[in-house]
Design a protein around this motif. Structure first.
Motif, short mmCIF file in Angstrom:
data_model
loop_
_atom_site.label_atom_id
_atom_site.label_comp_id
_atom_site.label_asym_id
_atom_site.label_seq_id
_atom_site.Cartn_x
_atom_site.Cartn_y
_atom_site.Cartn_z
N ASN A 1 -11.91 -1.19 27.23
CA ASN A 1 -12.81 -2.30 27.54
C ASN A 1 -12.37 -2.94 28.86
O ASN A 1 -11.71 -3.97 28.88
CB ASN A 1 -12.78 -3.33 26.40
CG ASN A 1 -13.67 -4.53 26.67
OD1 ASN A 1 -14.46 -4.54 27.60
ND2 ASN A 1 -13.54 -5.55 25.84
N ASP B 1 -15.19 -13.77 21.69
CA ASP B 1 -16.49 -13.23 21.31
C ASP B 1 -16.73 -11.85 21.90
O ASP B 1 -17.56 -11.09 21.39
CB ASP B 1 -17.61 -14.19 21.74
CG ASP B 1 -18.93 -13.86 21.08
OD1 ASP B 1 -18.95 -13.71 19.85
OD2 ASP B 1 -19.94 -13.74 21.80
N VAL B 2 -16.03 -11.52 22.96
CA VAL B 2 -16.21 -10.22 23.60
C VAL B 2 -14.95 -9.37 23.49
O VAL B 2 -14.76 -8.42 24.24
CB VAL B 2 -16.62 -10.39 25.08
CG1 VAL B 2 -18.00 -10.99 25.20
CG2 VAL B 2 -15.61 -11.25 25.83
N LEU C 1 -15.18 -9.74 33.75
CA LEU C 1 -15.91 -10.83 33.11
C LEU C 1 -15.44 -12.18 33.64
O LEU C 1 -16.25 -13.07 33.95
CB LEU C 1 -15.75 -10.77 31.59
CG LEU C 1 -16.45 -11.89 30.82
CD1 LEU C 1 -17.95 -11.89 31.13
CD2 LEU C 1 -16.23 -11.74 29.32
N PRO D 1 -18.76 -17.24 27.67
CA PRO D 1 -19.57 -16.03 27.54
C PRO D 1 -19.79 -15.63 26.09
O PRO D 1 -18.94 -15.88 25.23
CB PRO D 1 -18.74 -14.97 28.28
CG PRO D 1 -17.34 -15.45 28.17
CD PRO D 1 -17.40 -16.95 28.19
N TYR D 2 -20.91 -15.03 25.82
CA TYR D 2 -21.20 -14.50 24.48
C TYR D 2 -22.07 -13.26 24.63
O TYR D 2 -22.70 -13.05 25.67
CB TYR D 2 -21.86 -15.55 23.58
CG TYR D 2 -23.20 -16.05 24.06
CD1 TYR D 2 -24.39 -15.42 23.68
CD2 TYR D 2 -23.29 -17.18 24.89
CE1 TYR D 2 -25.62 -15.89 24.11
CE2 TYR D 2 -24.51 -17.66 25.32
CZ TYR D 2 -25.68 -17.01 24.93
OH TYR D 2 -26.91 -17.46 25.37
N VAL D 3 -22.13 -12.46 23.58
CA VAL D 3 -22.87 -11.21 23.63
C VAL D 3 -24.18 -11.30 22.86
O VAL D 3 -25.24 -10.93 23.35
CB VAL D 3 -22.01 -10.04 23.06
CG1 VAL D 3 -22.82 -8.76 23.02
CG2 VAL D 3 -20.76 -9.85 23.91
N VAL D 4 -24.13 -11.81 21.64
CA VAL D 4 -25.30 -11.82 20.76
C VAL D 4 -26.01 -13.16 20.87
O VAL D 4 -25.43 -14.22 20.60
CB VAL D 4 -24.91 -11.56 19.30
CG1 VAL D 4 -26.13 -11.61 18.39
CG2 VAL D 4 -24.22 -10.20 19.18
N GLN D 5 -27.27 -13.14 21.28
CA GLN D 5 -28.03 -14.38 21.40
C GLN D 5 -28.67 -14.78 20.07
O GLN D 5 -28.64 -15.95 19.69
CB GLN D 5 -29.12 -14.24 22.46
CG GLN D 5 -29.90 -15.52 22.73
CD GLN D 5 -30.83 -15.39 23.93
OE1 GLN D 5 -31.08 -14.29 24.41
NE2 GLN D 5 -31.34 -16.50 24.42
N THR E 1 -27.17 -18.25 18.99
CA THR E 1 -26.02 -18.76 19.74
C THR E 1 -26.48 -19.81 20.72
O THR E 1 -27.40 -19.58 21.51
CB THR E 1 -25.32 -17.61 20.50
OG1 THR E 1 -24.92 -16.61 19.57
CG2 THR E 1 -24.10 -18.13 21.24
#
Length: 274
Positions: free
Chosen positions: A3, A103-104, A135, A153-157, A170
C-alpha cells in the motif's frame, strides 16, 4: 500488493518545501516577496557538509516565491534553520504528520523528534529523516487549496442496504487548520507560479488553474531518486488534489525528476477528473 499510497513512508524531498513555506508565512516574518539567501552551496551549521542547489538559483538572494518556483535547496534550508526545528515540526503536525490514517490502513508520516541546526536545514527540504506518503502529500496540497483547512481522509462515502437505502454516510471531518486562510491563499499563488513559471511546467493545462510542487528525493547510492509531484487543480468551481509518487521510473538516474516523471502523470489524472 504494498500500500504505497498510505501504508508506506518515503522521503518527500522538495514537496516538503510547501510545509516549510507554510511555516515561514505563518511565522509572520516572511511574505512571498521576502528575500531569502540562496547561495550556490550552503555549508550546514556545525559541519563541513555543503548543500548544493539542484536548479539554477543564482548565488545571492531570491524571493520566497521565486525560491519555491525554482525549488532552491539552500533557500529553504536557510529558512528552516531560521525558523527552528520546533516550528517546523509543529507545522508538519498541523498538516497531518504523526496522525494515524486508520480509515485507509495508513501509517503516520514521520518528522524527527530532535534535530540540530544542520539536520533542521536538511529536514526543511524533505530530507534527513523526514518521511511521508502520497496520501499525506495530497493532504498538504488539498489543505493549502482549502484555505488552510486539512480534512481527514476517508474511502467509503455511503454504505447502502440491498434495496439501496442508506445505512450510514461518512461526514467530512476537519483534521486541523494548518494555516490561516490569508496565508494559504498566498501559498496557493506560489504553487500556481511553480506550474506556470517554475519547476512544474509539465503540469500546465489550458483552461485549468493548477498549483503544484515538484520533488526529487534522494534515497541511497544504489537506488534512483524518488520522483514526486503534489498538486491541486480547479475548473468551473470543481477542485481536486493529486499527489504522484514514482518509486522507480526505469530511466537513467540523471533523468529522474518531479517535473519530468511525476508532473505529466498528475496532469493526466487531473484532465481525466476535470
Amino acid at each position: 500488493m504494498t500500500n504505497r499510497a498510505a501504508g508506506e513512508i518515503y522521503p518527500p524531498g522538495s514537496t516538503f518545501k510547501l510545509v516549510t513555506a507554510a511555516a515561514a508565512l505563518e511565522s509572520g516574518g516572511f511574505q512571498p516577496n521576502t528575500m531569502v539567501d540562496t547561495p550556490a552551496k550552503l555549508t550546514l551549521p556545525g559541519t563541513k557538509t555543503q548543500l548544493p542547489n539542484e536548479t539554477q538559483c543564482g548565488d545571492g538572494q531570491q524571493s520566497l516565491d521565486r525560491a519555491l518556483q525554482l525549488s532552491c535547496n539552500t533557500a529553504f534550508a536557510n529558512v528552516a534553520i531560521k525558523l527552528g526545528s520546533d516550528t517546523l515540526r509543529q507545522q508538519a503536525q498541523k498538516f497531518g504528520w504523526d496522525f494515524q490514517l486508520t480509515d485507509v490502513n495508513g501509517v503516520a508520516a514521520r518528522f524527527p523528534a530532535k534535530l540540530d541546526a544542520a539536520q533542521t536545514g536538511l529536514s526543511g527540504i524533505g530530507q534527513y529523516d523526514v518521511a511521508s506518503n502520497p496520501l499525506h502529500m495530497a493532504m498538504v496540497a488539498a489543505g493549502i487549496a482549502n484555505n488552510g483547512k486539512v480534512m481527514t481522509p476517508y474511502v467509503v462515502q455511503t454504505v447502502r442496504a440491498p434495496d439501496l437505502t442508506t445505512i450510514t454516510t461518512t461526514k467530512p471531518k476537519e483534521l486541523s487548520q494548518a494555516m490561516s486562510a490569508a496565508n494559504a491563499q498566498k501559498l496557493q499563488g506560489m504553487m500556481v507560479n511553480v506550474v506556470n513559471s517554475g519547476t512544474g511546467t509539465n503540469a500546465q493545462i489550458n483552461g485549468v488553474t493548477v498549483g503544484g510542487k515538484t520533488g526529487t528525493a534522494q534515497t541511497t547510492a544504489d537506488k534512483p531518486p524518488y520522483a514526486w509531484f503534489t498538486s491541486f487543480a480547479e475548473k468551473n468551481n470543481r477542485k481536486i488534489a493529486v499527489a504522484v509518487f514514482v518509486e522507480s521510473a526505469n530511466v537513467p538516474r540523471s533523468e529522474v525528476g518531479g517535473n519530468v516523471v511525476a508532473a505529466p502523470i498528475a496532469k493526466s489524472v487531473i484532465q481525466a477528473l476535470l
